[in-house]
Design an enzyme around this catalytic site. Structure first.
Site, short mmCIF file in Angstrom:
data_model
loop_
_atom_site.label_atom_id
_atom_site.label_comp_id
_atom_site.label_asym_id
_atom_site.label_seq_id
_atom_site.Cartn_x
_atom_site.Cartn_y
_atom_site.Cartn_z
N LYS A 204 0.88 -1.17 0.00
CA LYS A 204 0.00 0.00 0.00
C LYS A 204 0.92 1.21 0.00
O LYS A 204 1.64 1.47 0.98
CB LYS A 204 -0.91 0.01 1.23
CG LYS A 204 -1.74 1.29 1.30
CD LYS A 204 -2.55 1.39 2.58
CE LYS A 204 -2.96 2.86 2.77
NZ LYS A 204 -3.73 3.06 4.00
N GLY B 147 -8.37 8.87 9.59
CA GLY B 147 -8.77 9.00 11.00
C GLY B 147 -9.85 10.03 11.25
O GLY B 147 -10.28 10.20 12.39
N ALA C 226 -9.59 5.16 3.91
CA ALA C 226 -9.45 6.27 4.87
C ALA C 226 -10.68 7.16 4.96
O ALA C 226 -11.40 7.36 3.99
CB ALA C 226 -8.24 7.14 4.55
#
Lengths: 323, 262
Positions: free
Chosen positions: B97, B158, B185
Site C-alpha cells: 500500500k 482517521g 481512509a
C-alpha cells in the site's frame, strides 16, 4: 508493584522480606514512570469497571503520602489542544463525560503560565499525580528486611508462608503471555514556566503528558512502542517528545535536558493486570502503563489473597488470570 | 459467491482492516475474529523494522489472512520506495500500500511523489495499491504506469467524516470499470462503508473507526455486515431517486390518477 505489596503486607502486621536482583531502588519500569494518576485519561486503555479501583488507588496514595513524605497532588489534569486538533477533545469527551469543557478564560485561571496560548481544553478535577521516584524511595525506607539477590520464587517457597512474585519482565521466561511495551520519557528544567498540574497535549499522533515537578522540572512522556529488546530511548522519540513540548510553550525551546530515559512495561495481551496463585506463590504482573495507577489496588488484592479474604477488587483483578 | 480477486488471490471479504491503534493486542485479535476481513494492512513500524514486536506479528500470522504492508509515514518517493523494499523483506509479499504524505495535518497524499514512487515500484515488480486523493487525472496517470488497483480517500485518515466527495468517487467508478477501486481512509460509521459499496466500489479499507470504537470487536462486525449489504445492494440494482411518490401498493378503488392534486 512489589514494593507496594510489601509495604501493605508489612503495615497489616505480616513479617515481610523483599528480594530484588537490582537492589533498592531497582532500575525498573516503575522507577522510570511519569507518576500520573489519571483514571479518566487512561480509561480508553481499560474496561470501565477499572475506574473505581483507579480512584481507590488515588485514595491509597493520598493516605500514604499524608505526612508529606513525597509529592502527591490532586489538582486535576488539563487537556489542551491546538485549534487544528480541537476535534480530539470532542472525541475524548465521549469517553469521559465527567470532563469539564474549558474555554480560554478558564484555562488562564487554571494555568496562567500558559499565557492564553490555548482556547480549547478539558479539565478533569479528580485526577492526581505523584513523584514516582520519591514515592518508591519512601516505600523502600519503610521496609524492614531487604535483600539484594536474584531468586527464583519456586526455590524459596518452602521457606515462607507466601511468596509474592512481582518481578515484571523478569517473569517472562515462565510466563509466555507477557510482552514488553517500551515507554520513553524526557525530563527538562525550565525556569521560565510555572504549571500547577499535569497537562495532556492532545495531538493526532501523540498522547503526551507534561507533569510539573518541584524545582521547575517537567517530565514529558511517554511513548508507547511495541518493542522490548532495546532499552535505550530512540532519537525519533526524543524529537517527538521535544517538539510537542515546544508547541505547548515556546519557553521549552530554551529549557535544559536533565534526562531522557526508557522503560519496558510488562504487559499481557489485553493490556490489563493479572493476579494468579499457584500453591503459596502469588504472581502479580502486567501493569502495562498503569503501574502507579493500579499498584495500590493490586497490592490490596494480594493482601486479600494472603489473608484469604474475598472482595470485589479481588474478583476483578484475581479472577482475570483464570479466564 | 461474489468474491474479490486481487492480483490472483481470492479474498474472503471486501472489508480490508488496519491493525494499528487498538487498545490492546487482544482487542485487535477479537476485532479480526469478528470482522473476518479479506485483507489486513500492516505498517513497517519501528518495532517490526528492528525485528521486535513479535507478539503483534504472531497474532496477525495466526489468522492466515493476506497482509498488505504499507509505507505509512513516508514523505518522499525515495523514502516510500526504501520502506516498500524493507516491507517486502520483512513480510514476504510484493504487495504494497503506497502512501506518501504531502501534508502533515490532513495527511493528504502527495500526488506527484505517489506517481514517481509507483513507477519505480512497478519496475521493481511490486503490486502497488496507491493511497490517493480522488483526482481523476491522477487516477489516469497511475493506471498508465501499471496500477490495476486504486485506493482513493473517502476523507482524511482517521477523520471519520465518511465520503467527502461522492461525486468524484462515482466518477472514478464510471470512468474505470475494469480497475479495482477501494475507498481507503476517512470512514467513521458502517453507513459510510455501505455508501462506498453501493456506488460500486470493490472494497473498503478502514482502521480508526474500529480501533477507536467503544467496542472494537462489535464495531468490526457491524462494518463487515454493512460492507456485505452495500455490495449486495449495488449488485441488485438500486432504484434511481425521483421527486414524486410512487405508491408501492396499487389501490383498486382509484383507477385514475388524481390530476387535480397537481
Amino acid at each position: 508493584m512489589g514494593l507496594m505489596s510489601a509495604y501493605m503486607l508489612q503495615k497489616a502486621g505480616h513479617n515481610v522480606t523483599i528480594f530484588d536482583a537490582d537492589g533498592f531502588p531497582a532500575n525498573n519500569a516503575s522507577f522510570k514512570a511519569g507518576g500520573m494518576l489519571a483514571p479518566f485519561a487512561e480509561i480508553e486503555h481499560m474496561p470501565v469497571t477499572f475506574l473505581e479501583p483507579c480512584f481507590e488507588s488515588i485514595r491509597i496514595w493520598q493516605d500514604i503520602s499524608e505526612n508529606g513524605a513525597f509529592e502527591f497532588a490532586q489538582r486535576g489534569s488539563l487537556l489542551l489542544a491546538h485549534p487544528q486538533d480541537r476535534h480530539m477533545l470532542a472525541r475524548f469527551a465521549q469517553h469521559a463525560p465527567q470532563a469539564q469543557i474549558t474555554d480560554k478564560a478558564r484555562i488562564a485561571e487554571l494555568e496562567p503560565g500558559l499565557n492564553n496560548r490555548f482556547s480549547d481544553g478539558l479539565y478533569l478535577p479528580e485526577e492526581a499525580h505523584i513523584h514516582p521516584q520519591k514515592a518508591m524511595r519512601f516505600l523502600i525506607q519503610n521496609l524492614q528486611h531487604k535483600i539484594q539477590q536474584d531468586i527464583d520464587p519456586g526455590h524459596i517457597s518452602g521457606h515462607y508462608d507466601f511468596v509474592i512474585d512481582a518481578r515484571g519482565m523478569a517473569s517472562q521466561k515462565t510466563d509466555s503471555d507477557l510482552r514488553g511495551v517500551k515507554g520513553e520519557l524526557l525530563i527538562v528544567h525550565n525556569p521560565d514556566l510555572i504549571l500547577t498540574r499535569p497537562v495532556r497535549l492532545m495531538h493526532p499522533r501523540y498522547a503526551l503528558y507534561i507533569v510539573p515537578r518541584e524545582g521547575n522540572l517537567f517530565m514529558i512522556g511517554a511513548t508507547n512502542i511495541e518493542a522490548e529488546g532495546e532499552p535505550r530511548p530512540a532519537v525519533k522519540s526524543a524529537m517527538e517528545l521535544m517538539s510537542a513540548l515546544v508547541t505547548l510553550h515556546p519557553s521549552f525551546a530554551e529549557a535544559h535536558i536533565v534526562e531522557i530515559t526508557a522503560g519496558i512495561r510488562p504487559s499481557y495481551p489485553d493490556n490489563l493486570p493479572r493476579i494468579t496463585q499457584a500453591g503459596n506463590i502469588i504472581s502479580s504482573n502486567g501493569l502495562y502503563r498503569h503501574g502507579f495507577l493500579l499498584s495500590p489496588v493490586m497490592a490490596k488484592c494480594v493482601l486479600a489473597l494472603v489473608e484469604k479474604k474475598r472482595n470485589a477488587l479481588y474478583i476483578l483483578l484475581h479472577e482475570r488470570g483464570h479466564r | 459467491m461474489d468474491q474479490l480477486t486481487l492480483a490472483g488471490t481470492q479474498l474472503s471479504s471486501r472489508l480490508f482492516l488496519g491493525t494499528a491503534q487498538y487498545p490492546s493486542p487482544d482487542a485487535l485479535a477479537k476485532a479480526i475474529e469478528a470482522a473476518q476481513p479479506g485483507l489486513l494492512t500492516v505498517s513497517l513500524r519501528r518495532e517490526s523494522a528492528a525485528g521486535k514486536g513479535q507478539k503483534f506479528w504472531e497474532i496477525i500470522k495466526g489468522f492466515n489472512i493476506p497482509v498488505l504492508p504499507n509505507t505509512a509515514g513516508c514523505h518522499s518517493a525515495q523514502e516510500a520506495v526504501t520502506t516498500a523494499e524493507m516491507a517486502r523483506e520483512v513480510f514476504g509479499t510484493n504487495w504494497i500500500k503506497l502512501e506518501v504524505i504531502g501534508d502533515d495535518y490532513t495527511l493528504q497524499p502527495d500526488p506527484f511523489a505517489l506517481l514517481d514512487a509507483a513507477e519505480t515500484l512497478i519496475q521493481k515488480d511490486f503490486t502497488v495499491f496507491p493511497y490517493m486523493t480522488d483526482d481523476l487525472v491522477l487516477a489516469e496517470k497511475l493506471i498508465a504506469t501499471g496500477c490495476h488497483i486504486l485506493m482513493p480517500w473517502g476523507a482524511p485518515i482517521g477523520s471519520g467524516r465518511g465520503l467527502n466527495n461522492p461525486y468524484a468517487l462515482k466518477l472514478l467508478r464510471e470512468r474505470f470499470p475494469e480497475i479495482t477501486l477501494v475507498v481507503d481512509a476517512g470512514i467513521g460509521a458502517p453507513s459510510h462503508a455501505a455508501a462506498a459499496m453501493e456506488i460500486g466500489y470493490d472494497a473498503v479499507l478502514l482502521n480508526t473507526a474500529v480501533a477507536k470504537a467503544g467496542d472494537p470487536a462489535a464495531m468490526a462486525g457491524a462494518f463487515s455486515k454493512a460492507i456485505e449489504a452495500g455490495r449486495a445492494a449495488y449488485l441488485s440494482g438500486i432504484i434511481a431517486p425521483q421527486e414524486s411518490a410512487t405508491p408501492s401498493t396499487p389501490l383498486i378503488d382509484k383507477p385514475l390518477w388524481h390530476q387535480g392534486s397537481f
